[in-house]
Motif scaffolding. Structure first.
Motif, PDB file in Angstrom:
ATOM      1  N   ARG A  84      42.800 -55.869  27.297  1.00 46.92           N
ATOM      2  CA  ARG A  84      43.425 -56.296  26.049  1.00 46.92           C
ATOM      3  C   ARG A  84      42.863 -55.527  24.858  1.00 46.92           C
ATOM      4  O   ARG A  84      43.320 -55.686  23.732  1.00 46.92           O
ATOM      5  CB  ARG A  84      43.199 -57.799  25.848  1.00 46.92           C
ATOM      6  N   GLU A  85      41.859 -54.699  25.122  1.00 44.82           N
ATOM      7  CA  GLU A  85      41.188 -53.970  24.054  1.00 44.82           C
ATOM      8  C   GLU A  85      41.500 -52.480  24.140  1.00 44.82           C
ATOM      9  O   GLU A  85      42.377 -52.059  24.877  1.00 44.82           O
ATOM     10  CB  GLU A  85      39.677 -54.239  24.134  1.00 44.82           C
ATOM     11  N   ASP A  86      40.727 -51.672  23.425  1.00 46.82           N
ATOM     12  CA  ASP A  86      40.947 -50.226  23.366  1.00 46.82           C
ATOM     13  C   ASP A  86      40.259 -49.558  24.559  1.00 46.82           C
ATOM     14  O   ASP A  86      39.196 -48.952  24.440  1.00 46.82           O
ATOM     15  CB  ASP A  86      40.394 -49.680  22.044  1.00 46.82           C
ATOM     16  N   TRP A  87      40.894 -49.677  25.734  1.00 45.75           N
ATOM     17  CA  TRP A  87      40.290 -49.173  26.957  1.00 45.75           C
ATOM     18  C   TRP A  87      40.459 -47.667  27.198  1.00 45.75           C
ATOM     19  O   TRP A  87      39.723 -47.098  28.011  1.00 45.75           O
ATOM     20  CB  TRP A  87      40.824 -49.938  28.174  1.00 45.75           C
ATOM     21  N   PRO A  88      41.416 -46.957  26.556  1.00 44.62           N
ATOM     22  CA  PRO A  88      41.539 -45.527  26.830  1.00 44.62           C
ATOM     23  C   PRO A  88      40.258 -44.729  26.577  1.00 44.62           C
ATOM     24  O   PRO A  88      39.956 -43.779  27.305  1.00 44.62           O
ATOM     25  CB  PRO A  88      42.667 -45.084  25.893  1.00 44.62           C
ATOM     26  N   LYS A  89      39.496 -45.106  25.575  1.00 43.55           N
ATOM     27  CA  LYS A  89      38.254 -44.392  25.281  1.00 43.55           C
ATOM     28  C   LYS A  89      37.279 -44.488  26.451  1.00 43.55           C
ATOM     29  O   LYS A  89      36.678 -43.485  26.872  1.00 43.55           O
ATOM     30  CB  LYS A  89      37.614 -44.965  24.017  1.00 43.55           C
ATOM     31  N   VAL A  90      37.141 -45.701  27.015  1.00 40.57           N
ATOM     32  CA  VAL A  90      36.234 -45.901  28.140  1.00 40.57           C
ATOM     33  C   VAL A  90      36.735 -45.143  29.363  1.00 40.57           C
ATOM     34  O   VAL A  90      35.949 -44.545  30.116  1.00 40.57           O
ATOM     35  CB  VAL A  90      36.095 -47.400  28.457  1.00 40.57           C
ATOM     36  N   LEU A  91      38.038 -45.154  29.571  1.00 44.62           N
ATOM     37  CA  LEU A  91      38.620 -44.433  30.706  1.00 44.62           C
ATOM     38  C   LEU A  91      38.330 -42.939  30.607  1.00 44.62           C
ATOM     39  O   LEU A  91      37.915 -42.301  31.589  1.00 44.62           O
ATOM     40  CB  LEU A  91      40.130 -44.683  30.763  1.00 44.62           C
ATOM     41  N   GLN A  92      38.532 -42.373  29.438  1.00 48.22           N
ATOM     42  CA  GLN A  92      38.290 -40.939  29.272  1.00 48.22           C
ATOM     43  C   GLN A  92      36.805 -40.597  29.375  1.00 48.22           C
ATOM     44  O   GLN A  92      36.438 -39.530  29.881  1.00 48.22           O
ATOM     45  CB  GLN A  92      38.868 -40.473  27.932  1.00 48.22           C
ATOM     46  N   GLU A  93      35.961 -41.504  28.946  1.00 49.76           N
ATOM     47  CA  GLU A  93      34.519 -41.280  29.106  1.00 49.76           C
ATOM     48  C   GLU A  93      34.111 -41.292  30.575  1.00 49.76           C
ATOM     49  O   GLU A  93      33.068 -40.736  30.944  1.00 49.76           O
ATOM     50  CB  GLU A  93      33.739 -42.347  28.344  1.00 49.76           C
ATOM     51  N   SER A  94      34.950 -41.896  31.409  1.00 45.64           N
ATOM     52  CA  SER A  94      34.684 -41.939  32.853  1.00 45.64           C
ATOM     53  C   SER A  94      35.218 -40.705  33.562  1.00 45.64           C
ATOM     54  O   SER A  94      35.081 -40.603  34.797  1.00 45.64           O
ATOM     55  CB  SER A  94      35.297 -43.197  33.465  1.00 45.64           C
ATOM     56  N   GLY A  95      35.844 -39.795  32.810  1.00 47.29           N
ATOM     57  CA  GLY A  95      36.300 -38.541  33.394  1.00 47.29           C
ATOM     58  C   GLY A  95      37.789 -38.321  33.414  1.00 47.29           C
ATOM     59  O   GLY A  95      38.256 -37.246  33.830  1.00 47.29           O
TER      60      GLY A  95
END
Length: 290
Positions: A153-164
């Motif tokens: 429900r939050e701004d998850w794209p940043k975390v996804l991209q940080e994961s590669g």
């Protein structure tokens, strides 16, 4: 404390993931099963849910919960999405994102081409439980599996991209059993995030239910609530209709839609639909980024 951080495998949304695993276990053990999930039964046994969840059809009591119907649906849905991911692999797409992955073990049970990366996004406690059970089972992924503990429900794209995750190459997305738990604003945000992260040629598969509220009024849903002590309806936002297929079509995707009842017929199964109306069955939306 944040609500999502408190979800574990036997409370709130977590227990729905466990119920899905039970459905896959029943499908795995039945003759002519549409999918084989070697870890689904282990998840149910390890979780010790507040009421028994059968993992074999011969142990079901449909007077309490329609387990046979659940097994049928999970078999059809899982097989359909397995086939979708197989198609994306054959198309040369090497990064896959499972949104609200729950107890999905496709990283372990599907044949992935070398170099495939599978990202699993979900609540921290659900993913931790899954990892513990898989480790105890001695399981090894068949792809580069990357666990991303995040609130969708939050701004998850940043975390996804940080994961590669690389937004510059095509990707395959799956939203299975997710949309009913999101308010409309979050559904639109999710579709927009996926669109922004998807280069042309990317694919997005979405499970959508037209009449979520009507489904929750069915007697079987009420019995499940009483048995497991979880009011699923309270977890589903009281919003009006949201049509993800129309949104995607208006925002740069070529879209196709199939009713789950029609997919089941193609697989040689018959699904029970609310009030016997196949037009009220769930929909599987397939979108290709242009």
């Amino acid at each position: 404390m944040d609500e999502l951080a408190e979800w574990d495998i036997v409370t709130g949304v977590g227990i729905t993931a466990l119920g899905v695993a039970a459905g896959r276990a029943m499908e795995t053990h039945r003759d002519g099963g549409l999918v084989s999930d070697p870890y689904a039964e282990a998840f149910v046994e390890a979780a010790a849910p507040p009421a028994p969840m059968p993992t074999r059809l011969e142990d079901t009591d449909d007077r309490e919960v329609p387990w046979r119907s659940m097994s049928d649906y999970m078999g059809v849905r899982s097989r359909y999405f397995d086939d979708y991911l197989g198609d994306t692999s054959r198309a040369g797409i090497g990064q896959v994102v499972l949104l609200a992955a729950g107890l999905d073990v496709r990283a372990y049970r599907l044949d992935w081409p070398d170099g495939t990366t599978v990202y699993e996004l979900d609540a921290p406690k659900v993913l931790s439980f899954k990892d513990d059970v898989l480790a105890a089972q001695g399981a090894h992924p068949r792809a580069d599996r990357r666990v991303v503990a995040v609130d969708l429900r939050e701004d998850w794209p940043k975390v996804l991209q940080e994961s590669g995750f690389e937004r510059s190459v095509p990707s395959a997305w799956l939203a299975e059993g997710l949309l009913p738990f999101l308010p409309n604003v979050a559904k639109e945000r999710l579709c927009r995030f996926v669109t922004d992260l998807s280069t042309p040629g990317s694919r997005f598969e979405v499970e959508h239910i037209d009449d979520v509220r009507g489904m929750m009024q069915e007697e079987s849903s009420q019995r499940a609530r009483d048995l497991f002590g979880v009011d699923i309806e309270s977890l589903w936002p009281d919003d009006g209709p949201f049509d993800p297929a129309a949104w995607l079509a208006d925002n740069g995707w070529n879209v196709g839609v199939e009713r789950s009842a029609d997919v089941a017929e193609r697989f040689g199964r018959t699904l029970e639909s609310p009030n016997g109306d196949s037009a009220r069955s769930s929909m599987f939306i397939t979108a290709v980024r242009v």
